[in-house]
Design a protein around this motif. Structure first.
Motif, PDB file in Angstrom:
ATOM      1  N   GLY A 555       0.560  -1.110  -0.207  1.00  0.00           N
ATOM      2  CA  GLY A 555       0.155   0.279   0.279  1.00  0.00           C
ATOM      3  C   GLY A 555       0.844   1.281   0.305  1.00  0.00           C
ATOM      4  N   ALA A 556       2.028   0.921   0.873  1.00  0.00           N
ATOM      5  CA  ALA A 556       2.723   2.460   0.901  1.00  0.00           C
ATOM      6  C   ALA A 556       3.610   2.543  -0.355  1.00  0.00           C
ATOM      7  CB  ALA A 556       3.468   2.367   1.878  1.00  0.00           C
ATOM      8  N   ALA A 557       4.175   1.137  -0.662  1.00  0.00           N
ATOM      9  CA  ALA A 557       4.316   1.874  -2.609  1.00  0.00           C
ATOM     10  C   ALA A 557       3.740   1.911  -3.463  1.00  0.00           C
ATOM     11  CB  ALA A 557       4.417   0.242  -3.039  1.00  0.00           C
ATOM     12  N   LEU A 558       2.067   1.798  -3.592  1.00  0.00           N
ATOM     13  CA  LEU A 558       1.670   2.661  -4.422  1.00  0.00           C
ATOM     14  C   LEU A 558       1.215   3.378  -4.268  1.00  0.00           C
ATOM     15  CD1 LEU A 558      -1.387  -0.127  -4.113  1.00  0.00           C
ATOM     16  CD2 LEU A 558       0.287   0.280  -6.493  1.00  0.00           C
ATOM     17  N   GLU A 559       1.468   4.435  -2.981  1.00  0.00           N
ATOM     18  CA  GLU A 559       1.617   5.433  -3.042  1.00  0.00           C
ATOM     19  C   GLU A 559       2.086   6.731  -3.021  1.00  0.00           C
ATOM     20  OE1 GLU A 559       0.519   6.281   1.452  1.00  0.00           O
ATOM     21  OE2 GLU A 559      -1.096   5.181   1.195  1.00  0.00           O
ATOM     22  N   VAL A 560       3.451   6.224  -3.954  1.00  0.00           N
ATOM     23  CA  VAL A 560       4.229   6.240  -4.571  1.00  0.00           C
ATOM     24  C   VAL A 560       3.923   6.949  -5.468  1.00  0.00           C
ATOM     25  CG1 VAL A 560       7.670   6.652  -5.437  1.00  0.00           C
ATOM     26  CG2 VAL A 560       6.011   6.098  -3.043  1.00  0.00           C
ATOM     27  N   GLY A 561       4.506   8.181  -6.071  1.00  0.00           N
ATOM     28  CA  GLY A 561       3.531   8.385  -7.508  1.00  0.00           C
ATOM     29  C   GLY A 561       4.791   7.423  -8.943  1.00  0.00           C
ATOM     30  N   VAL A 562       5.582   7.660  -8.692  1.00  0.00           N
ATOM     31  CA  VAL A 562       5.829   6.643  -9.976  1.00  0.00           C
ATOM     32  C   VAL A 562       5.830   5.303 -10.190  1.00  0.00           C
ATOM     33  CG1 VAL A 562       8.351   6.913  -8.727  1.00  0.00           C
ATOM     34  CG2 VAL A 562       8.463   6.547 -11.247  1.00  0.00           C
ATOM     35  N   TYR A 563       5.813   4.770  -8.990  1.00  0.00           N
ATOM     36  CA  TYR A 563       5.454   3.138  -8.996  1.00  0.00           C
ATOM     37  C   TYR A 563       3.873   3.147  -9.498  1.00  0.00           C
ATOM     38  CZ  TYR A 563       5.436  -1.626  -7.495  1.00  0.00           C
ATOM     39  OH  TYR A 563       5.007  -2.900  -7.838  1.00  0.00           O
ATOM     40  N   ARG A 564       3.998   3.544  -8.468  1.00  0.00           N
ATOM     41  CA  ARG A 564       1.679   3.697  -9.369  1.00  0.00           C
ATOM     42  C   ARG A 564       1.468   4.211 -10.972  1.00  0.00           C
ATOM     43  NH1 ARG A 564      -3.457   3.206  -6.416  1.00  0.00           N
ATOM     44  NH2 ARG A 564      -5.188   3.695  -7.846  1.00  0.00           N
ATOM     45  N   ASP A 565       2.316   4.673 -11.667  1.00  0.00           N
ATOM     46  CA  ASP A 565       1.910   4.801 -12.333  1.00  0.00           C
ATOM     47  C   ASP A 565       2.604   3.909 -13.084  1.00  0.00           C
ATOM     48  OD1 ASP A 565       1.743   7.345 -12.153  1.00  0.00           O
ATOM     49  OD2 ASP A 565       3.263   8.461 -12.550  1.00  0.00           O
ATOM     50  N   LEU A 566       3.398   3.134 -13.074  1.00  0.00           N
ATOM     51  CA  LEU A 566       4.314   1.529 -13.452  1.00  0.00           C
ATOM     52  C   LEU A 566       3.066   0.462 -13.876  1.00  0.00           C
ATOM     53  CD1 LEU A 566       7.876   1.369 -11.655  1.00  0.00           C
ATOM     54  CD2 LEU A 566       7.236   1.962 -14.276  1.00  0.00           C
ATOM     55  N   VAL A 567       2.296   0.264 -12.115  1.00  0.00           N
ATOM     56  CA  VAL A 567       1.454  -0.153 -11.761  1.00  0.00           C
ATOM     57  C   VAL A 567      -0.033   0.036 -13.672  1.00  0.00           C
ATOM     58  CG1 VAL A 567      -0.655  -1.448 -10.420  1.00  0.00           C
ATOM     59  CG2 VAL A 567       1.790  -1.081  -9.666  1.00  0.00           C
ATOM     60  N   ALA A 568      -0.478   1.526 -12.829  1.00  0.00           N
ATOM     61  CA  ALA A 568      -1.433   1.580 -13.627  1.00  0.00           C
ATOM     62  C   ALA A 568      -0.750   1.338 -15.917  1.00  0.00           C
ATOM     63  CB  ALA A 568      -1.485   3.600 -13.557  1.00  0.00           C
ATOM     64  N   ALA A 569       0.520   0.957 -15.597  1.00  0.00           N
ATOM     65  CA  ALA A 569       0.620   1.529 -17.096  1.00  0.00           C
ATOM     66  C   ALA A 569       1.208  -0.128 -17.574  1.00  0.00           C
ATOM     67  CB  ALA A 569       2.278   1.405 -17.672  1.00  0.00           C
ATOM     68  N   ALA A 570       0.728  -1.162 -16.481  1.00  0.00           N
ATOM     69  CA  ALA A 570       0.691  -3.016 -16.483  1.00  0.00           C
ATOM     70  C   ALA A 570      -1.064  -2.780 -15.969  1.00  0.00           C
ATOM     71  CB  ALA A 570       1.167  -3.530 -15.475  1.00  0.00           C
ATOM     72  N   GLY A 571      -1.912  -2.327 -16.764  1.00  0.00           N
ATOM     73  CA  GLY A 571      -2.913  -2.510 -16.693  1.00  0.00           C
ATOM     74  C   GLY A 571      -3.172  -2.575 -14.901  1.00  0.00           C
ATOM     75  N   MET A 572      -2.780  -2.253 -13.855  1.00  0.00           N
ATOM     76  CA  MET A 572      -3.007  -1.920 -12.663  1.00  0.00           C
ATOM     77  C   MET A 572      -3.242  -3.547 -12.263  1.00  0.00           C
ATOM     78  SD  MET A 572      -3.986   0.901 -11.968  1.00  0.00           S
ATOM     79  CE  MET A 572      -4.342   1.081 -10.020  1.00  0.00           C
ATOM     80  N   ARG A 573      -2.353  -3.602 -13.484  1.00  0.00           N
ATOM     81  CA  ARG A 573      -1.711  -5.278 -12.755  1.00  0.00           C
ATOM     82  C   ARG A 573      -0.622  -5.299 -11.393  1.00  0.00           C
ATOM     83  NH1 ARG A 573      -4.265  -9.835 -11.449  1.00  0.00           N
ATOM     84  NH2 ARG A 573      -5.418 -10.133 -13.845  1.00  0.00           N
ATOM     85  N   GLN A 574      -0.835  -5.799 -10.133  1.00  0.00           N
ATOM     86  CA  GLN A 574       0.284  -5.951  -9.052  1.00  0.00           C
ATOM     87  C   GLN A 574      -0.139  -7.360  -8.584  1.00  0.00           C
ATOM     88  OE1 GLN A 574       2.440  -4.176  -8.234  1.00  0.00           O
ATOM     89  NE2 GLN A 574       3.233  -5.992  -7.431  1.00  0.00           N
ATOM     90  N   GLU A 575       1.472  -8.100  -8.809  1.00  0.00           N
ATOM     91  CA  GLU A 575       1.363  -9.819  -8.868  1.00  0.00           C
ATOM     92  C   GLU A 575       2.490  -9.126  -7.163  1.00  0.00           C
ATOM     93  OE1 GLU A 575       4.275 -13.280 -10.018  1.00  0.00           O
ATOM     94  OE2 GLU A 575       2.534 -12.105 -11.757  1.00  0.00           O
TER      95      GLU A 575
END
Length: 923
Positions: A555-575
């Motif tokens: 959850g804390a990682a997803l609050e970091v803008g650049v990491y959230r952008d990486l997840v969004a670019a992957a279709g919001m998929r997080q493994e």
């Protein structure tokens, strides 16, 4: 246990016993003929005595006394004999499973759970709407990920011979007495058994990673290449027939992966060259199979243009097929397939640096992507169907289309994995060299995250061409640059994930991202484009504490803008990967299983709040102590919302042969993964309803008690590590040529630093099986505290809750394979008598307590009441384990006493392999 079997059960297993006797008789004849009557007679006496021990007709010491002082040169054929007895018993059991399944079907009984047929029936009864199914199965994926294991040392010849014997035994069962073919078949079986006996069971040299890569790819030849695409096609067809409006599974749902050659956590032998070898050999296998199939299709699709009309697309392909228009002038499909083979040959030559067998050197343009190949094959398929030749299109052409769709140019995705401590050191070095920060390691977490996030936003690399780095940093960057090369050559699917072992913080995740950026894999984006990476960043939460904090970390990682952008670019998929092995080693069986469940609940809740599409990667070992057990049951035991059409899990080397070396077994195992995934995704399988929270609170208490009991032994008892090292063959796992990976992550005698595989393997070899049960008995007994109402609560949970039922069922499997009388022989290797008495006494008491409480909670009268097939397996095979264990103890004593001859070492290695073969998912 075996003596209580009913007459009906005995009759049902009669063919199995006959097969075992037949194969054992042939093996005995072979040994007598080629080793002499003295060796044969000794083996027979030992075997007879071992069965008498099992029937409790003689004391356990009978076999030990008979084998005591056996010369090493005599012990070797004994070990080989009993190892082969077990191997042949495995074959007979696999055949029996097929026989029972066929009888079940022919009797017209309903399909069995874990089969897709049963799952489809459940889905039909649920009357689900297509929109809901389509949403839940978006980006559906079931990915078995193959890993290596030190006991997987059998050679290809052994596998091939096993397969031949299996098929011949099936033929034999269909023949009537007096049929001349029966004598011929039995003669051929004798030849194959002789081949087995004359073939060394294991390698003498330590396995290299290159050997492990070859072993992993072997399973594609045996089963996976044929079985996976066929199942993908069948599942897609079945689901689309039920919900035609949903356009389900646009990509194949089953897509395999591998760790062999990419997992460098604690393995210094994984290098850039190894990554390129692993990806290159996988791709070479795929191209070779595709070209072989195209050759066969050219031979078979001989339709004449005088008899069929082809589409314009096929006509255009045919025109490019041969330079000479007279070659197959009126056979357009042959010409079209030749054109496809020419382009695919060019593709393979460009990717591999050489032209494969059956390749064509015509100067044709390579295909840019696997989809481009499929487009041409689809054109042929459509043309054939349009002209009424669907029956032909559904044969080899369909199989090739499904294979390319499933495997692409890469065959399997190779995950990369490294420990977060290594990332930390390398990133600190890169930041210092570049001048970005001189003391990264001295920064608090918040400052680390800010620094890393800023670096991930810039296109500026940290290193120039003349950078001088440590050996560690050079090697780590080399591996990632090799991964970049593999992605560029074989496609993004070749390296799908970067897994961070021992991930404890946001900076651990961002450090991996920064290394991917430095290797040119992660694109930091620009004002016009967001950051993106073809390689997913996957935190691995392993210890009990890290599992508990996993959702907060993500959850804390997803609050970091650049990491959230990486997840969004992957279709919001997080493994997210969950570690079964290290959590078990950290906190014991019950505490680890519950910590994993709680972590999943937290992660599902986080996904709901943040909008990510969560994919869980289960790091399950084949053994129960490392998360093993029946995959179907394990999937159904996940919390609601934890699967959602997407699941990855490791298939560990100690059980891969049992699961994937034969087509029927491979089909059943893969089918069970899909069945469990579909049911967990589309149906309510948890079974607790509004009683979930009270059940969770009970497990919170049980897990805490179990962890405390486990810690009292493993972490708090003085001398425990020394007891473990002396009473099991764990030291020999590290010293002998077993596997490519060191037994410990770093030089230490700490349990925490010991790798989970040797931890579990050593306890299994000594027949203690401690990681699969210890602490559970105390937890159950203390919580119940003699209160019948509390016992009834647990019994009700066992009845209703798949998680609790699966945990106890797996525990029973392990305990049924344990043998504390044999374990006492291993305890005798401990020099300190007081230490031996204290620790083995704790183990023996907890063992009895756990069995007692298991029976009380489940209401069963014996451990395997719910698993009669395993009970029969133990009844048939365990007398063969008796001499293997006794000889292993004797050989360990000789080795530790100073006899370090190669023959003694070979004998120990053979016993390890034989015991692992016999214990299957506990070895």
């Amino acid at each position: 246990m075996g003596e209580s079997r009913t007459v009906q059960e005995q009759e049902a297993t009669r063919p199995l016993r006959e097969d075992i006797r037949f194969l054992g008789g042939i093996l005995g004849d072979t040994i007598r003929d080629h080793e002499g009557p003295e060796v044969f007679d000794l083996i027979e006496r030992v075997r007879t005595e071992a069965f008498r021990v099992r029937r409790e007709e003689v004391e356990r010491s009978a076999v030990a006394d008979m084998l005591d002082g056996t010369p090493t040169e005599v012990a070797i054929p004994l070990i080989r004999a009993f190892s082969y007895f077990v191997l042949l018993a495995n074959l007979a059991e696999d055949i029996q499973r097929d026989r029972r399944r066929a009888a079940h079907v022919s009797a017209g009984e309903p399909p069995q759970d874990s089969s897709l047929a049963a799952t489809y029936a459940k889905l039909d009864a649920a009357a689900l709407d297509g929109a809901t199914v389509g949403e839940l199965l978006t980006d559906a994926l079931v990915s078995p990920v193959i890993t290596a294991h030190p006991t997987e040392t059998r050679r290809r010849t052994v596998f091939d011979t096993q397969a031949k014997i299996t098929e011949l035994m099936r033929v034999r069962r269909r023949l009537e007495p007096g049929d001349p073919a029966l004598d011929d078949t039995e003669l051929r079986i004798r030849r194959e058994v002789l081949t087995l006996w004359r073939t060394a069971l294991i390698r003498l040299a330590r396995l290299r990673i290159q050997d492990e890569i070859a072993v992993g790819l072997r399973y594609y030849d045996l089963t996976l290449y044929d079985v996976i695409p066929a199942i993908n096609a069948q599942v897609r067809s079945a689901l689309r027939a039920r919900w035609p409006e949903a356009d389900l599974l646009p990509r194949p749902i089953l897509r395999p992966g591998s760790w062999i050659g990419g997992d460098r956590d604690g393995n210094p032998f994984v290098t850039a060259d190894v990554v390129l070898t692993a990806t290159g050999q996988a791709a070479a296998y795929a191209f070779a199979r595709y070209l072989d199939e195209l050759v066969e299709l050219e031979k078979s699709l001989s339709q004449s243009a005088r008899l069929v009309q082809v589409s314009p697309a096929v006509a255009a392909l045919a025109a490019a097929g041969y330079p000479d228009p007279a070659v197959f002038a009126d056979e357009p499909y042959r010409r079209a397939l030749h054109a496809i083979r020419a382009r695919l040959s060019a593709t393979a030559a460009r990717a591999l640096g050489e032209l494969p067998e059956h390749g064509l050197d015509t100067g044709a343009a390579p295909y840019p992507t696997p989809q481009a190949v499929l487009d041409d094959l689809d054109a042929i398929d459509a043309s054939m169907r349009a002209s009424g030749d669907a029956l032909l299109a559904d044969d080899r052409l369909a199989a090739l289309r499904h294979a390319i769709e499933t495997f692409g140019f890469h065959l399997q995705g190779l995950d990369l994995r490294q420990n977060s401590e290594v990332h930390e050191q390398v990133v600190a070095e890169l930041l210092a060299w570049s001048g970005a920060h001189a003391d990264y390691l001295g920064l608090p977490e918040a400052d680390r995250v800010e620094l890393l996030a800023n670096e991930l936003r810039t296109r500026r690399p940290l290193l120039g061409p003349n950078a001088r780095l440590s050996e560690l940093a050079t090697k780590e960057l080399g591996v990632l640059r090799a991964a970049k090369q593999a992605i560029d050559t074989f496609g993004a699917a070749a390296i799908p994930n970067y897994i961070i072992s021992m991930c404890t913080s946001v900076s651990d995740m961002l450090e991996a991202a920064l290394l991917l950026k430095e290797a040119g894999i992660l694109d930091p984006g620009s004002a016009e484009a967001t950051p993106h990476s073809p390689v997913g960043i996957v935190p691995l939460f392993e210890t009990i504490a890290d599992l508990g904090a996993g959702a907060a970390t993500l959850g804390a990682a997803l609050e970091v803008g650049v990491y959230r952008d990486l997840v969004a670019a992957a279709g919001m998929r997080q493994e997210v990967m969950l570690g079964y092995s290290d959590s078990n080693k950290d906190g014991g069986y019950l505490a680890a299983n519950w910590a994993l469940y709680r972590a999943e609940l937290d992660l599902v809740d986080l996904a709901r709040k943040t909008g990510i599409r969560l994919r869980l990667f289960h790091g399950r070992g084949g053994t129960v102590g490392r998360g093993g057990g029946r995959s179907y049951d394990a999937i159904l035991a996940q919390p609601a919302g934890a699967v959602r059409g997407s699941l990855r899990l490791t298939e560990q080397g100690e059980v891969i042969a049992a699961k994937y070396s034969e087509q029927g077994a491979a089909h059943r195992n893969l089918e069970s993964l899909l069945a469990g995934t579909l049911e967990s995704t589309l149906l309510d399988v948890e079974g607790l309803g509004t009683d979930a929270e009270p059940a969770y609170e009970i497990l919170d208490e049980l897990a805490a008690r179990a962890r405390a009991a486990y810690a009292r032994l493993v972490h708090d008892t003085p001398g425990f590590v020394e007891y473990f090292r002396q009473s099991t063959p764990v030291a020999e796992v590290g010293d002998l040529n077993i596997g490519s990976r060191p037994a410990s992550r770093k030089p230490t005698s700490s349990v925490a630093d010991l790798r989970a595989i040797p931890w579990v393997m050593a306890w299994s070899q000594a027949r203690v099986m401690l990681p699969g049960w210890y602490g559970t008995g105390t937890a159950l007994e203390d919580w119940v505290a003699g209160d019948p109402r509390r016992l009834a609560q647990l019994t009700e949970l066992y009845r209703r809750w798949p998680f609790f039922r699966t945990v106890l069922s797996n525990l029973a499997q392990v305990m049924a394979k344990s043998d504390l009388d044999i374990a006492a022989r291993y305890a005798g290797l401990v020099a300190d008598e007081q230490l031996r008495t204290t620790i083995f006494g704790m183990i023996r008491d907890e063992h009895a307590r756990t069995i007692r409480m298991y029976l009380a909670v489940t209401g069963d009268t014996e451990l395997l009441s719910d698993n009669p097939s395993l009970a029969e397996s133990i009844h048939n095979r365990f007398p063969y384990l008796e001499p293997l264990n006794q000889l292993q103890v004797d050989l360990l004593r000789r080795l530790r006493g100073g006899d370090d001859s190669e023959l003694v070492k070979r004998g120990i290695l053979l016993t390890m392999n034989g015991l692992a073969t016999a214990l299957r998912n506990s070895g």
